[in-house]
Write a protein that holds these residues in place. Structure first.
Motif, PDB file in Angstrom:
ATOM      1  N   ALA A 193       0.841  -1.196   0.000  1.00  0.00           N
ATOM      2  CA  ALA A 193       0.000   0.000   0.000  1.00  0.00           C
ATOM      3  C   ALA A 193       0.881   1.252   0.000  1.00  0.00           C
ATOM      4  O   ALA A 193       1.762   1.391   0.852  1.00  0.00           O
ATOM      5  N   MET A 194       0.633   2.128  -0.961  1.00  0.00           N
ATOM      6  CA  MET A 194       1.446   3.329  -1.076  1.00  0.00           C
ATOM      7  C   MET A 194       1.195   4.275   0.090  1.00  0.00           C
ATOM      8  O   MET A 194       0.053   4.592   0.409  1.00  0.00           O
ATOM      9  N   VAL A 195       2.256   4.720   0.711  1.00  0.00           N
ATOM     10  CA  VAL A 195       2.225   5.655   1.832  1.00  0.00           C
ATOM     11  C   VAL A 195       2.484   7.059   1.332  1.00  0.00           C
ATOM     12  O   VAL A 195       1.757   8.007   1.640  1.00  0.00           O
ATOM     13  N   VAL A 196       3.546   7.196   0.548  1.00  0.00           N
ATOM     14  CA  VAL A 196       4.018   8.491   0.075  1.00  0.00           C
ATOM     15  C   VAL A 196       4.832   8.247  -1.194  1.00  0.00           C
ATOM     16  O   VAL A 196       5.371   7.164  -1.394  1.00  0.00           O
ATOM     17  N   ALA A 197       4.907   9.274  -2.034  1.00  0.00           N
ATOM     18  CA  ALA A 197       5.723   9.152  -3.245  1.00  0.00           C
ATOM     19  C   ALA A 197       6.394  10.479  -3.541  1.00  0.00           C
ATOM     20  O   ALA A 197       5.816  11.541  -3.301  1.00  0.00           O
ATOM     21  N   VAL A 198       7.593  10.393  -4.057  1.00  0.00           N
ATOM     22  CA  VAL A 198       8.258  11.572  -4.592  1.00  0.00           C
ATOM     23  C   VAL A 198       7.684  11.741  -5.987  1.00  0.00           C
ATOM     24  O   VAL A 198       7.772  10.840  -6.816  1.00  0.00           O
TER      25      VAL A 198
ATOM     26  N   VAL B 162       0.981  12.335  -0.858  1.00  0.00           N
ATOM     27  CA  VAL B 162       0.844  11.754   0.479  1.00  0.00           C
ATOM     28  C   VAL B 162      -0.552  11.194   0.659  1.00  0.00           C
ATOM     29  O   VAL B 162      -1.542  11.888   0.412  1.00  0.00           O
ATOM     30  N   ARG B 163      -0.642   9.946   1.095  1.00  0.00           N
ATOM     31  CA  ARG B 163      -1.936   9.351   1.440  1.00  0.00           C
ATOM     32  C   ARG B 163      -2.398   9.998   2.736  1.00  0.00           C
ATOM     33  O   ARG B 163      -1.593  10.250   3.633  1.00  0.00           O
ATOM     34  N   CYS B 164      -3.701  10.271   2.838  1.00  0.00           N
ATOM     35  CA  CYS B 164      -4.248  10.824   4.070  1.00  0.00           C
ATOM     36  C   CYS B 164      -5.620  10.236   4.344  1.00  0.00           C
ATOM     37  O   CYS B 164      -6.276   9.707   3.438  1.00  0.00           O
TER      38      CYS B 164
ATOM     39  N   VAL C 145       5.258  12.206   6.320  1.00  0.00           N
ATOM     40  CA  VAL C 145       5.420  10.751   6.257  1.00  0.00           C
ATOM     41  C   VAL C 145       4.522  10.106   7.310  1.00  0.00           C
ATOM     42  O   VAL C 145       3.855   9.097   7.041  1.00  0.00           O
ATOM     43  N   GLY C 146       4.463  10.688   8.498  1.00  0.00           N
ATOM     44  CA  GLY C 146       3.604  10.166   9.559  1.00  0.00           C
ATOM     45  C   GLY C 146       2.138  10.161   9.166  1.00  0.00           C
ATOM     46  O   GLY C 146       1.399   9.211   9.473  1.00  0.00           O
TER      47      GLY C 146
ATOM     48  N   THR D 235      -2.297   4.772   5.890  1.00  0.00           N
ATOM     49  CA  THR D 235      -2.085   3.439   5.351  1.00  0.00           C
ATOM     50  C   THR D 235      -2.387   2.382   6.402  1.00  0.00           C
ATOM     51  O   THR D 235      -3.028   1.372   6.105  1.00  0.00           O
ATOM     52  N   ARG D 236      -1.981   2.638   7.628  1.00  0.00           N
ATOM     53  CA  ARG D 236      -2.264   1.703   8.724  1.00  0.00           C
ATOM     54  C   ARG D 236      -3.774   1.533   8.911  1.00  0.00           C
ATOM     55  O   ARG D 236      -4.261   0.416   9.046  1.00  0.00           O
ATOM     56  N   ARG D 237      -4.511   2.634   8.867  1.00  0.00           N
ATOM     57  CA  ARG D 237      -5.974   2.567   9.012  1.00  0.00           C
ATOM     58  C   ARG D 237      -6.588   1.762   7.862  1.00  0.00           C
ATOM     59  O   ARG D 237      -7.508   0.979   8.069  1.00  0.00           O
TER      60      ARG D 237
END
Length: 110
Positions: free
Chosen positions: A37-42, A50-52, A97-98, A104-106
């Motif tokens: 699962a993608m968290v963040v990408a440059v 950023v996933r939120c 990042v957090g 992503t954790r959720r």
């Protein structure tokens, strides 16, 4: 446009403690994933994707240098674009990042 390799190195260092993190070229940039699962990408367009948590999007959009992620003319629910200036120091990068890790954790806990 190629992605910012220095920013990718900073992300790599920030995420290095988690052995589940993998990298994958994606969307003209470099994505960092946790268990697929993608968290963040440059982004290839500069800055970060950023996933939120969609429920926090309005709050997060109030931050300077943050706007909705738009792909093919459509806003992506649960994704933000964060400008390079908004992650110019390590504390700011860690913050975003957090946010991506929490979202992503959720998603994975469902």
């Amino acid at each position: 446009m190629t992605y910012d390799r220095e920013l990718a190195d900073r992300l790599r260092a920030e995420l290095s403690a988690d052995p589940r993190v993998t990298e994958q070229a994606m969307f003209g940039g470099l994505a960092f994933l946790v268990e697929g699962a993608m968290v963040v990408a440059v982004s290839g367009r500069g800055g970060l994707m950023v996933r939120c948590d969609p429920a926090r999007a309005e709050e997060l959009l109030a931050a300077e240098g943050v706007c909705p992620m738009v792909m093919r003319g459509r806003e992506l629910d649960g994704w933000l674009r964060v400008s390079p200036a908004a992650v110019d120091d390590d504390a700011a990068l860690r913050h975003w990042v957090g946010i991506g890790q929490d979202a992503t954790r959720r998603l994975q806990d469902r």
